[in-house]
Design a protein around this motif. Structure first.
Motif, PDB file in Angstrom:
ATOM      1  N   VAL A  54       0.798  -1.224   0.000  1.00  0.00           N
ATOM      2  CA  VAL A  54       0.000   0.000   0.000  1.00  0.00           C
ATOM      3  C   VAL A  54       0.829   1.272   0.000  1.00  0.00           C
ATOM      4  CG1 VAL A  54      -2.090  -1.008   0.982  1.00  0.00           C
ATOM      5  CG2 VAL A  54      -0.330  -0.102   2.500  1.00  0.00           C
ATOM      6  N   THR A  55       2.095   1.194   0.385  1.00  0.00           N
ATOM      7  CA  THR A  55       2.918   2.408   0.344  1.00  0.00           C
ATOM      8  C   THR A  55       3.127   2.875  -1.095  1.00  0.00           C
ATOM      9  OG1 THR A  55       5.012   1.174   0.371  1.00  0.00           O
ATOM     10  CG2 THR A  55       4.094   1.849   2.507  1.00  0.00           C
ATOM     11  N   GLU A  56       3.043   1.955  -2.044  1.00  0.00           N
ATOM     12  CA  GLU A  56       3.161   2.329  -3.454  1.00  0.00           C
ATOM     13  C   GLU A  56       1.935   3.112  -3.930  1.00  0.00           C
ATOM     14  OE1 GLU A  56       3.867  -1.374  -5.455  1.00  0.00           O
ATOM     15  OE2 GLU A  56       5.891  -1.549  -4.628  1.00  0.00           O
ATOM     16  N   HIS A  57       0.861   3.066  -3.154  1.00  0.00           N
ATOM     17  CA  HIS A  57      -0.377   3.778  -3.483  1.00  0.00           C
ATOM     18  C   HIS A  57      -0.638   4.929  -2.509  1.00  0.00           C
ATOM     19  CE1 HIS A  57      -1.325   0.670  -6.401  1.00  0.00           C
ATOM     20  NE2 HIS A  57      -0.933  -0.201  -5.493  1.00  0.00           N
ATOM     21  N   HIS A  58       0.374   5.246  -1.714  1.00  0.00           N
ATOM     22  CA  HIS A  58       0.310   6.359  -0.753  1.00  0.00           C
ATOM     23  C   HIS A  58      -0.823   6.192   0.252  1.00  0.00           C
ATOM     24  CE1 HIS A  58       3.383   8.221  -3.165  1.00  0.00           C
ATOM     25  NE2 HIS A  58       2.639   7.967  -4.230  1.00  0.00           N
ATOM     26  N   ILE A  59      -0.977   4.973   0.760  1.00  0.00           N
ATOM     27  CA  ILE A  59      -1.968   4.664   1.787  1.00  0.00           C
ATOM     28  C   ILE A  59      -1.233   4.717   3.124  1.00  0.00           C
ATOM     29  CG2 ILE A  59      -3.635   2.973   2.648  1.00  0.00           C
ATOM     30  CD1 ILE A  59      -4.227   4.051  -0.219  1.00  0.00           C
ATOM     31  N   TYR A  60      -1.492   5.761   3.901  1.00  0.00           N
ATOM     32  CA  TYR A  60      -0.745   5.959   5.138  1.00  0.00           C
ATOM     33  C   TYR A  60      -1.633   6.232   6.351  1.00  0.00           C
ATOM     34  CZ  TYR A  60       3.221   6.453   1.986  1.00  0.00           C
ATOM     35  OH  TYR A  60       4.185   6.239   1.025  1.00  0.00           O
ATOM     36  N   GLY A  67     -10.812   2.992   2.597  1.00  0.00           N
ATOM     37  CA  GLY A  67     -11.240   3.404   1.268  1.00  0.00           C
ATOM     38  C   GLY A  67     -10.599   2.557   0.182  1.00  0.00           C
ATOM     39  N   PHE A  68      -9.331   2.231   0.362  1.00  0.00           N
ATOM     40  CA  PHE A  68      -8.614   1.381  -0.583  1.00  0.00           C
ATOM     41  C   PHE A  68      -9.255  -0.011  -0.642  1.00  0.00           C
ATOM     42  CE2 PHE A  68      -5.031  -1.381  -1.781  1.00  0.00           C
ATOM     43  CZ  PHE A  68      -4.626  -0.766  -2.956  1.00  0.00           C
ATOM     44  N   VAL A  69      -9.553  -0.570   0.516  1.00  0.00           N
ATOM     45  CA  VAL A  69     -10.189  -1.886   0.591  1.00  0.00           C
ATOM     46  C   VAL A  69     -11.551  -1.857  -0.108  1.00  0.00           C
ATOM     47  CG1 VAL A  69     -11.261  -3.533   2.187  1.00  0.00           C
ATOM     48  CG2 VAL A  69      -8.956  -2.653   2.653  1.00  0.00           C
ATOM     49  N   LYS A  70     -12.340  -0.823   0.164  1.00  0.00           N
ATOM     50  CA  LYS A  70     -13.654  -0.704  -0.484  1.00  0.00           C
ATOM     51  C   LYS A  70     -13.505  -0.575  -1.995  1.00  0.00           C
ATOM     52  CE  LYS A  70     -16.153   1.491   3.334  1.00  0.00           C
ATOM     53  NZ  LYS A  70     -16.817   2.745   3.742  1.00  0.00           N
ATOM     54  N   HIS A  81     -11.444 -13.111  -0.107  1.00  0.00           N
ATOM     55  CA  HIS A  81     -10.564 -13.077   1.062  1.00  0.00           C
ATOM     56  C   HIS A  81      -9.583 -11.924   0.925  1.00  0.00           C
ATOM     57  CE1 HIS A  81     -11.768 -17.095   2.482  1.00  0.00           C
ATOM     58  NE2 HIS A  81     -11.855 -17.375   1.205  1.00  0.00           N
ATOM     59  N   ILE A  82      -9.471 -11.143   1.985  1.00  0.00           N
ATOM     60  CA  ILE A  82      -8.464 -10.088   2.040  1.00  0.00           C
ATOM     61  C   ILE A  82      -7.671 -10.267   3.325  1.00  0.00           C
ATOM     62  CG2 ILE A  82      -8.013  -7.611   2.190  1.00  0.00           C
ATOM     63  CD1 ILE A  82     -10.483  -7.128   0.482  1.00  0.00           C
ATOM     64  N   PHE A  83      -6.376 -10.398   3.168  1.00  0.00           N
ATOM     65  CA  PHE A  83      -5.456 -10.525   4.291  1.00  0.00           C
ATOM     66  C   PHE A  83      -4.741  -9.188   4.445  1.00  0.00           C
ATOM     67  CE2 PHE A  83      -6.268 -14.693   2.688  1.00  0.00           C
ATOM     68  CZ  PHE A  83      -6.278 -15.517   3.798  1.00  0.00           C
ATOM     69  N   ILE A  84      -4.737  -8.643   5.657  1.00  0.00           N
ATOM     70  CA  ILE A  84      -4.068  -7.364   5.920  1.00  0.00           C
ATOM     71  C   ILE A  84      -3.011  -7.599   6.986  1.00  0.00           C
ATOM     72  CG2 ILE A  84      -4.299  -4.952   6.602  1.00  0.00           C
ATOM     73  CD1 ILE A  84      -7.267  -5.118   5.783  1.00  0.00           C
ATOM     74  N   ASP A  85      -1.760  -7.468   6.602  1.00  0.00           N
ATOM     75  CA  ASP A  85      -0.656  -7.665   7.539  1.00  0.00           C
ATOM     76  C   ASP A  85      -0.336  -6.333   8.210  1.00  0.00           C
ATOM     77  OD1 ASP A  85       1.418  -8.923   8.907  1.00  0.00           O
ATOM     78  OD2 ASP A  85       2.867  -8.530   7.308  1.00  0.00           O
ATOM     79  N   GLY A  86      -0.822  -6.157   9.429  1.00  0.00           N
ATOM     80  CA  GLY A  86      -0.496  -4.974  10.224  1.00  0.00           C
ATOM     81  C   GLY A  86      -1.272  -3.728   9.859  1.00  0.00           C
ATOM     82  N   ALA A  87      -2.588  -3.779   9.964  1.00  0.00           N
ATOM     83  CA  ALA A  87      -3.413  -2.608   9.636  1.00  0.00           C
ATOM     84  C   ALA A  87      -3.024  -1.407  10.494  1.00  0.00           C
ATOM     85  CB  ALA A  87      -4.895  -2.921   9.816  1.00  0.00           C
ATOM     86  N   HIS A  88      -2.727  -1.629  11.759  1.00  0.00           N
ATOM     87  CA  HIS A  88      -2.350  -0.507  12.638  1.00  0.00           C
ATOM     88  C   HIS A  88      -1.008   0.093  12.225  1.00  0.00           C
ATOM     89  CE1 HIS A  88      -0.296  -3.925  14.444  1.00  0.00           C
ATOM     90  NE2 HIS A  88       0.495  -3.073  15.054  1.00  0.00           N
TER      91      HIS A  88
END
Length: 136
Positions: A54-60, A67-70, A81-88
């Motif tokens: 997500v850093t390549e898409h400027h999601i910080y 919004g990105f997930v939606k 299935h969506i796996f999120i490694d470390g949302a926080h």
């Protein structure tokens, strides 16, 4: 549905969530997405999984991440299935301050029939009360 992978930093959460995503290939009838904030594990994730740094898409932050997930789901109704490694870590917030994120993620999971697996760097006894319902 949301499922948590939790444990202290260095306890093997990333390996576990990657293994879960890779194993999911054999049991799902839809697409799989793996979201993280590094390219470090991209070669550990099987090619059938859409791996996104997500850093390549400027999601910080939290709002950008949800919004990105939606947007992913709106653009591809076959995601199951969506796996999120470390949302926080991606949102740069303490887990305790992310209740609204998990509430919104729960609504997305329910309304769109998507299963989420999220890693959290906390031991079970340190998890905020709003996350306890996601323990398996």
């Amino acid at each position: 549905m949301i499922q948590l992978i939790y444990g202290a930093k260095g306890s093997g959460k990333t390996k576990k969530i990657i293994d879960m995503a890779n194993d999911c290939i054999n049991t799902t009838d839809g697409n799989i997405v793996f979201i993280t904030d590094t390219n470090r594990y991209m070669y550990d994730i099987k090619y059938q999984i859409r791996a996104i740094n997500v850093t390549e898409h400027h999601i910080y932050d939290e709002e950008a991440l949800i919004g990105f997930v939606k947007g992913l789901i709106a653009g591809n109704h076959d995601i199951k299935h969506i796996f999120i490694d470390g949302a926080h870590r991606i949102a740069k917030k303490n887990v305790e301050d992310m209740k609204s994120f998990y509430d919104e993620l729960g609504l997305v999971a329910e309304n769109q029939d998507v299963q989420f697996v999220v890693s959290v760097s906390k031991d079970e006894k340190e998890l905020p009360d709003f996350l306890l319902k996601y323990l398996k």
